[in-house]
Design a protein around this motif. Structure first.
Motif, PDB file in Angstrom:
ATOM      1  N   VAL A  70       0.834  -1.203   0.000  1.00  0.00           N
ATOM      2  CA  VAL A  70       0.000   0.000   0.000  1.00  0.00           C
ATOM      3  C   VAL A  70       0.872   1.257   0.000  1.00  0.00           C
ATOM      4  CG1 VAL A  70      -1.652   1.342   1.339  1.00  0.00           C
ATOM      5  CG2 VAL A  70      -1.921  -1.123   1.175  1.00  0.00           C
ATOM      6  N   SER A  71       1.876   1.290   0.898  1.00  0.00           N
ATOM      7  CA  SER A  71       2.672   2.508   1.015  1.00  0.00           C
ATOM      8  C   SER A  71       3.549   2.719  -0.219  1.00  0.00           C
ATOM      9  CB  SER A  71       3.518   2.473   2.289  1.00  0.00           C
ATOM     10  OG  SER A  71       4.336   1.341   2.335  1.00  0.00           O
ATOM     11  N   ALA A  74       1.395   4.152  -2.863  1.00  0.00           N
ATOM     12  CA  ALA A  74       1.106   5.554  -2.557  1.00  0.00           C
ATOM     13  C   ALA A  74       2.278   6.426  -2.979  1.00  0.00           C
ATOM     14  CB  ALA A  74       0.814   5.711  -1.073  1.00  0.00           C
ATOM     15  N   ARG A  75       3.496   5.927  -2.740  1.00  0.00           N
ATOM     16  CA  ARG A  75       4.672   6.725  -3.122  1.00  0.00           C
ATOM     17  C   ARG A  75       4.828   6.827  -4.630  1.00  0.00           C
ATOM     18  NH1 ARG A  75       6.838   4.294   1.521  1.00  0.00           N
ATOM     19  NH2 ARG A  75       8.003   2.710   0.397  1.00  0.00           N
ATOM     20  N   ARG A  80      -5.899   7.509  -2.424  1.00  0.00           N
ATOM     21  CA  ARG A  80      -7.327   7.246  -2.406  1.00  0.00           C
ATOM     22  C   ARG A  80      -7.993   7.922  -1.214  1.00  0.00           C
ATOM     23  NH1 ARG A  80      -8.895   1.811   0.122  1.00  0.00           N
ATOM     24  NH2 ARG A  80     -10.898   2.191  -0.800  1.00  0.00           N
ATOM     25  N   SER A  81      -9.283   8.235  -1.421  1.00  0.00           N
ATOM     26  CA  SER A  81     -10.095   8.665  -0.295  1.00  0.00           C
ATOM     27  C   SER A  81     -11.127   7.579  -0.049  1.00  0.00           C
ATOM     28  CB  SER A  81     -10.774   9.999  -0.583  1.00  0.00           C
ATOM     29  OG  SER A  81     -11.802   9.831  -1.533  1.00  0.00           O
ATOM     30  N   LEU A  99       0.344  15.885   7.890  1.00  0.00           N
ATOM     31  CA  LEU A  99       0.844  14.506   7.882  1.00  0.00           C
ATOM     32  C   LEU A  99       0.848  13.954   6.461  1.00  0.00           C
ATOM     33  CD1 LEU A  99      -0.705  12.590  10.919  1.00  0.00           C
ATOM     34  CD2 LEU A  99       1.704  12.897  10.397  1.00  0.00           C
ATOM     35  N   ALA A 100      -0.243  14.217   5.739  1.00  0.00           N
ATOM     36  CA  ALA A 100      -0.348  13.718   4.368  1.00  0.00           C
ATOM     37  C   ALA A 100       0.720  14.358   3.481  1.00  0.00           C
ATOM     38  CB  ALA A 100      -1.735  13.997   3.813  1.00  0.00           C
ATOM     39  N   SER A 103       4.233  13.137   4.433  1.00  0.00           N
ATOM     40  CA  SER A 103       4.448  11.753   3.993  1.00  0.00           C
ATOM     41  C   SER A 103       4.814  11.720   2.522  1.00  0.00           C
ATOM     42  CB  SER A 103       3.185  10.918   4.212  1.00  0.00           C
ATOM     43  OG  SER A 103       2.804  10.962   5.563  1.00  0.00           O
ATOM     44  N   LYS A 107       9.163  13.686   4.110  1.00  0.00           N
ATOM     45  CA  LYS A 107       9.688  14.362   5.295  1.00  0.00           C
ATOM     46  C   LYS A 107       9.163  13.725   6.576  1.00  0.00           C
ATOM     47  CE  LYS A 107      10.083  18.466   2.533  1.00  0.00           C
ATOM     48  NZ  LYS A 107       9.335  19.554   1.905  1.00  0.00           N
ATOM     49  N   PHE A 108       8.563  12.540   6.446  1.00  0.00           N
ATOM     50  CA  PHE A 108       7.908  11.921   7.597  1.00  0.00           C
ATOM     51  C   PHE A 108       8.901  11.297   8.567  1.00  0.00           C
ATOM     52  CE2 PHE A 108       8.156   8.765   4.254  1.00  0.00           C
ATOM     53  CZ  PHE A 108       8.638   7.655   4.920  1.00  0.00           C
ATOM     54  N   ALA A 109      10.134  11.111   8.132  1.00  0.00           N
ATOM     55  CA  ALA A 109      11.101  10.464   9.034  1.00  0.00           C
ATOM     56  C   ALA A 109      12.208  11.419   9.470  1.00  0.00           C
ATOM     57  CB  ALA A 109      11.688   9.227   8.363  1.00  0.00           C
ATOM     58  N   ALA A 158      -6.282  12.900   0.622  1.00  0.00           N
ATOM     59  CA  ALA A 158      -5.818  12.258  -0.604  1.00  0.00           C
ATOM     60  C   ALA A 158      -5.137  13.285  -1.520  1.00  0.00           C
ATOM     61  CB  ALA A 158      -6.986  11.592  -1.325  1.00  0.00           C
ATOM     62  N   THR A 161      -1.333  14.626  -0.822  1.00  0.00           N
ATOM     63  CA  THR A 161      -0.155  13.868  -1.235  1.00  0.00           C
ATOM     64  C   THR A 161       0.243  14.220  -2.663  1.00  0.00           C
ATOM     65  OG1 THR A 161      -1.439  12.007  -2.100  1.00  0.00           O
ATOM     66  CG2 THR A 161      -0.862  11.925   0.234  1.00  0.00           C
TER      67      THR A 161
ATOM     68  N   GLY B 183       9.809  15.692  12.306  1.00  0.00           N
ATOM     69  CA  GLY B 183       8.916  15.008  11.379  1.00  0.00           C
ATOM     70  C   GLY B 183       8.649  13.586  11.830  1.00  0.00           C
ATOM     71  N   PHE B 184       9.690  12.944  12.354  1.00  0.00           N
ATOM     72  CA  PHE B 184       9.564  11.575  12.834  1.00  0.00           C
ATOM     73  C   PHE B 184       8.509  11.465  13.941  1.00  0.00           C
ATOM     74  CE2 PHE B 184      10.702   8.015  15.521  1.00  0.00           C
ATOM     75  CZ  PHE B 184      10.940   7.011  14.598  1.00  0.00           C
ATOM     76  N   THR B 187       4.927  11.973  12.646  1.00  0.00           N
ATOM     77  CA  THR B 187       4.441  10.774  11.984  1.00  0.00           C
ATOM     78  C   THR B 187       4.064   9.714  13.018  1.00  0.00           C
ATOM     79  OG1 THR B 187       5.926  11.282  10.172  1.00  0.00           O
ATOM     80  CG2 THR B 187       4.984   9.078  10.188  1.00  0.00           C
ATOM     81  N   ARG B 197      -4.421   4.555   7.579  1.00  0.00           N
ATOM     82  CA  ARG B 197      -4.444   5.731   6.717  1.00  0.00           C
ATOM     83  C   ARG B 197      -3.037   6.224   6.436  1.00  0.00           C
ATOM     84  NH1 ARG B 197      -8.565   9.031   4.318  1.00  0.00           N
ATOM     85  NH2 ARG B 197      -7.377  10.017   2.692  1.00  0.00           N
ATOM     86  N   GLN B 199      -0.416   4.445   6.188  1.00  0.00           N
ATOM     87  CA  GLN B 199       0.119   3.578   5.144  1.00  0.00           C
ATOM     88  C   GLN B 199      -0.373   4.013   3.772  1.00  0.00           C
ATOM     89  OE1 GLN B 199      -0.908  -0.535   5.854  1.00  0.00           O
ATOM     90  NE2 GLN B 199       0.899  -0.680   7.155  1.00  0.00           N
ATOM     91  N   LEU B 201      -1.049   6.834   2.908  1.00  0.00           N
ATOM     92  CA  LEU B 201      -0.407   8.096   2.527  1.00  0.00           C
ATOM     93  C   LEU B 201       1.051   7.866   2.105  1.00  0.00           C
ATOM     94  CD1 LEU B 201      -1.792  10.459   5.303  1.00  0.00           C
ATOM     95  CD2 LEU B 201      -2.477  10.372   2.919  1.00  0.00           C
ATOM     96  N   GLY B 202       1.509   6.633   2.204  1.00  0.00           N
ATOM     97  CA  GLY B 202       2.842   6.323   1.685  1.00  0.00           C
ATOM     98  C   GLY B 202       3.914   6.060   2.726  1.00  0.00           C
ATOM     99  N   VAL B 203       3.521   5.895   3.987  1.00  0.00           N
ATOM    100  CA  VAL B 203       4.525   5.645   5.029  1.00  0.00           C
ATOM    101  C   VAL B 203       4.594   4.144   5.304  1.00  0.00           C
ATOM    102  CG1 VAL B 203       5.169   6.042   7.428  1.00  0.00           C
ATOM    103  CG2 VAL B 203       4.147   7.881   6.095  1.00  0.00           C
ATOM    104  N   HIS B 208       8.662   2.419  10.498  1.00  0.00           N
ATOM    105  CA  HIS B 208       8.536   3.555  11.416  1.00  0.00           C
ATOM    106  C   HIS B 208       8.397   3.078  12.859  1.00  0.00           C
ATOM    107  CE1 HIS B 208       8.309   7.923  11.223  1.00  0.00           C
ATOM    108  NE2 HIS B 208       7.657   7.832  12.374  1.00  0.00           N
TER     109      HIS B 208
END
Lengths: 248, 327
Positions: A70-71, A74-75, A80-81, A99-100, A103, A107-109, A158, A161, B183-184, B187, B197, B199, B201-203, B208
């Protein structure tokens, strides 16, 4: 852009998706029609990877994505909504959108910097909030937001992203006529190059926005054509509008 | 979502300075209490990062701390390494153990996650308990504290050691707050709220979660080093699951997901333990009653509840002034 080849899915003996094939061109607005239980949401779940197909293939830009999670999908730009709101309930509207955006922008990590203060994340949040008419409600807790606002945020997540292919599962389910109009405007305001697949129950909206329509019944594609062709097609009238052939 | 309010900073500084003053003016016994509080508070912060912010209620944080302490002992006693690299090794071992647990349990949630962490913790406990090389249930001795004589500090002195543990507590808080504001950390809050959700969104949420438990393990590893340097002797009891349970009690008592709350909880827990045990051996019962009261009052914990009241009063005040404005 997105191509589905002979896609099948069975839960035990029940075949929910049967040999579905179609092809969506870049920038196309494709509406998926079908009565309850036709397998529309299952099709979306297969496309985004929430379900593994029993057979067939899904190609994004001529590359198979069936083996991706899934992820990972998405990347690749598939977003999807949901038909039922699937939001970050404990957070605010702004935090949801951030967050969206974070991601999607990778920059989520970040360990040393705050993604919520990042300029391009903030820009995306503002832009999407404007788009889904939530700009005045950014600091609202999602848990205490109205159903309509949550519906808008569902699409907003959705969009934030910045997808290449947007899949919307009944975005207008459960909302009133005024919001359906608002949603209509939202669709027209989307970038032209964005490919959109919509599961939609509202026929007027569906016929109005769709470049092409795919009709599902009992998991099978029974018809595909333009709005005009679909409107006049007797099979579609029978299964979807519930009219007997003799009346048509 | 983590935020560092002025009130939190004030409470944090108040407790840290209070602990130093208590150690400075108190007896040897008071300093022992300060060390106990500091170590427990570090563990509680570590667990709050995982459970309060990441939603991963772990019952193996005692074992993670114990891994760090044992690695420190193995490197310094068995292999004769100096204390500093041994400590780095110990903390690294705790981080690796945490990451591994997070990775393997990455697809489990709720009660299954708790049970899986319990199993991993008990596995580590049993391995060490049965190992003759590590002294089995006799544990290991012959440990050393850091040699800070080049700074003019003698960690063998009880006051210096107490202050040193409080400084470590402050640094651990800073590290946790820093990461939670990144950011970490953002998330991680999203993961707690709605993993599916995130996931979509791509994470990659498995990675994580593993990294989050790794970071949490790193902080717990600091506590392990301090525990080993405190008593200069370690035993498998450090890894036993009741230690992890105690940490969880401290976090809930102080306030899950507040980061300052766990420190308040640790102060309260250790103080209650020592005060009540002067009168009765059943101090656990008193702690239990306080815990039940805290949970029934809304589950926000003592610090969390006060913070909630303050926010509530601020909201009410705002509404009142808004109404006055309308009138």
């Amino acid at each position: 852009m997105l191509e589905v080849k002979n896609l099948s899915k069975a839960f035990g003996g029940i075949r929910v998706t049967r040999d579905v094939s179609f092809k969506v061109e870049p920038g196309e607005r494709r509406v998926i029609l079908g009565p309850n239980g036709a397998g529309k949401t299952t099709l979306f779940n297969l496309l985004v990877g929430a379900l593994k197909p029993s057979g067939g293939d899904i190609l994004l830009d001529n590359e198979s994505i069936v083996g991706l999670s899934v992820s990972q999908r998405a990347r690749r730009g598939l977003s999807r909504s949901y038909q039922k709101n699937n939001l970050f309930e404990d957070l605010t509207v702004r935090e949801n959108l951030a967050l969206a955006a974070a991601s999607a922008q990778g920059k989520f990590a970040w360990m040393s910097r705050d993604s919520f203060r990042d300029k391009s994340v903030l820009e995306t949040v503002e832009e999407v909030a404007e788009h889904v008419a939530l700009a005045d409600h950014l600091d609202m807790q999602v848990r205490s937001a109205s159903y309509g606002s949550r519906r808008q945020l569902e699409v907003g997540l959705a969009l934030a992203t910045k997808p290449r292919v947007l899949l919307m599962d009944e975005p207008t389910s459960g909302v009133g006529p005024s919001m359906i109009d608002g949603f209509h405007r939202l669709l027209q305001g989307l970038p032209k190059e964005l490919t959109v697949l919509i599961i939609e129950h509202d026929m007027d909206l569906a016929f109005d926005v769709a470049d092409r329509i795919t009709v599902l019944n009992f998991g099978e594609v029974v018809f595909e054509g333009t709005s005009g062709e679909t409107r006049g097609n007797p099979i579609v009238r029978e299964i979807y509008l519930g009219e007997g052939l003799e009346d048509a | 979502m983590f935020f560092q309010s002025h009130a939190r900073t004030a409470v944090l500084l108040f407790v840290l300075i209070g602990l130093v003053l208590y150690a400075a003016t108190g007896s040897y016994f008071a300093r022992e209490i300060v060390v106990e509080i500091a170590i427990l508070a570090i563990l509680a912060i570590s667990l709050d990062v995982a459970a309060g912010y990441g939603g991963m209620v772990s019952l193996c944080h005692g074992a993670i701390m114990g891994m760090s302490a044992y690695t420190y002992a193995i490197l310094s006693v068995k292999f004769g390494l100096p204390t500093l690299p041994s400590a780095v090794g110990g903390i690294a071992a705790a981080a690796v153990f945490g990451t591994a647990v997070g990775w393997i349990t990455g697809r489990t949630a709720g009660i299954f996650f708790i049970m899986a962490t319990l199993a991993f913790g008990q596995m580590a406990y049993t391995l060490i308990f049965k190992s003759r090389w590590l002294g089995g249930d006799d544990g290991m001795g012959g440990l050393d504290r850091f040699d800070l004589s080049w700074l003019g500090i003698n960690l063998g002195d009880s006051l210096s050691f107490a202050v040193y543990t409080v400084v470590c507590l402050g640094l651990v808080y800073l590290a946790a707050a820093w990461v939670l504001r990144s950011g970490f950390g953002r998330t991680l809050s999203g993961l707690h709220s709605n993993e599916d959700r995130l996931q979509a969104l791509g994470v990659n949420t498995v990675i994580h979660r593993a990294r989050a438990l790794g970071f949490s393990g790193l902080l717990a590893g600091v506590a392990g080093i301090l525990a080993a340097q405190h008593t200069l002797y370690i035993s498998p009891e450090l890894l036993f699951w009741t230690v992890s349970g105690e940490i969880l009690i401290v976090v809930i008592l102080g306030g899950l997901g507040t980061l300052v709350g766990p420190i308040v909880g640790a102060v309260l827990f250790v103080m209650l333990k020592h005060e009540v045990s002067e009168y009765t051996n059943h101090w656990h019962m008193v702690v239990g009653l306080v815990l039940i009261a805290a949970v029934l009052a809304g589950g926000r914990g003592i610090f969390g509840q006060i913070e909630y009241w303050a926010a509530d009063r601020r909201r009410a005040g705002k509404e009142q002034s808004a109404e006055a404005g309308d009138a």
